[in-house]
Design a protein around this motif. Structure first.
Motif, PDB file in Angstrom:
ATOM      1  N   UNK A  91       0.848  -1.194   0.000  1.00 40.71           N
ATOM      2  CA  UNK A  91       0.000   0.000   0.000  1.00 40.71           C
ATOM      3  C   UNK A  91       0.890   1.254   0.000  1.00 40.71           C
ATOM      4  N   UNK A  92       0.379   2.340  -0.520  1.00 44.20           N
ATOM      5  CA  UNK A  92       1.167   3.577  -0.659  1.00 44.20           C
ATOM      6  C   UNK A  92       1.853   4.017   0.635  1.00 44.20           C
ATOM      7  N   UNK A 115       1.443  12.532  -0.261  1.00 47.72           N
ATOM      8  CA  UNK A 115       1.150  13.971  -0.241  1.00 47.72           C
ATOM      9  C   UNK A 115      -0.336  14.279  -0.345  1.00 47.72           C
ATOM     10  N   UNK A 116      -1.052  13.550  -1.158  1.00 46.75           N
ATOM     11  CA  UNK A 116      -2.481  13.818  -1.319  1.00 46.75           C
ATOM     12  C   UNK A 116      -3.333  12.613  -0.928  1.00 46.75           C
ATOM     13  N   UNK A 117      -2.766  11.714  -0.159  1.00 47.37           N
ATOM     14  CA  UNK A 117      -3.470  10.515   0.279  1.00 47.37           C
ATOM     15  C   UNK A 117      -4.251  10.849   1.548  1.00 47.37           C
ATOM     16  N   UNK A 170      -2.206   7.188   5.489  1.00 41.49           N
ATOM     17  CA  UNK A 170      -1.432   8.093   4.647  1.00 41.49           C
ATOM     18  C   UNK A 170      -1.070   9.374   5.376  1.00 41.49           C
ATOM     19  N   UNK A 171      -2.016   9.913   6.133  1.00 37.79           N
ATOM     20  CA  UNK A 171      -1.754  11.155   6.863  1.00 37.79           C
ATOM     21  C   UNK A 171      -0.752  10.934   7.996  1.00 37.79           C
ATOM     22  N   UNK A 172      -0.766   9.751   8.606  1.00 41.94           N
ATOM     23  CA  UNK A 172       0.200   9.453   9.666  1.00 41.94           C
ATOM     24  C   UNK A 172       1.615   9.392   9.110  1.00 41.94           C
ATOM     25  N   UNK A 173       1.775   8.750   7.962  1.00 47.07           N
ATOM     26  CA  UNK A 173       3.091   8.685   7.334  1.00 47.07           C
ATOM     27  C   UNK A 173       3.501  10.073   6.865  1.00 47.07           C
ATOM     28  N   UNK A 174       2.561  10.839   6.342  1.00 48.22           N
ATOM     29  CA  UNK A 174       2.825  12.219   5.921  1.00 48.22           C
ATOM     30  C   UNK A 174       3.344  13.024   7.114  1.00 48.22           C
TER      31      UNK A 174
END
Length: 98
Positions: free
Chosen positions: A20-21, A42-44, A49-53
């Motif tokens: 997964x991304x 970046x736009x996930x 996704x936001x946690x990894x961001x």
């Protein structure tokens, strides 16, 4: 795939197929490619996704930006060290990917 197995894949030239991304982003981050990792999340607009961001911005040294993404993820992923946070994210995301 557990944490040691995931970490072992870092010896390869490319990430394992089907990640997964957010996990792929952590893979590229560990390989030293912050820009590629960031582009994947970046736009996930998912909590993972936001946690990894958030982690990536913390690593970049932009704590204010990291705090923003931690709030959007609605979870407290931050750990004492970046290495501990990376490992916790991988473990958590591996569980959600299996």
């Amino acid at each position: 795939m557990n944490l040691p197995a995931f970490t072992a894949t870092l010896q390869q030239a490319s990430p394992p197929n089907g990640l997964p991304a957010p996990l792929e982003a952590l893979w590229w981050d560990a390989k030293g490619d912050w820009k590629r990792a960031h582009a994947l999340v970046d736009e996930l607009e998912t909590p993972d996704g936001m946690a990894v961001h958030a982690y990536l911005h913390r690593k970049e040294g932009e704590q204010w930006n990291a705090d923003y993404w931690y709030r959007l993820a609605e979870r407290d992923y931050q750990r004492a060290t970046l290495e501990e946070e990376w490992a916790a994210l991988v473990v958590g995301l591996r569980g959600s990917a299996e």
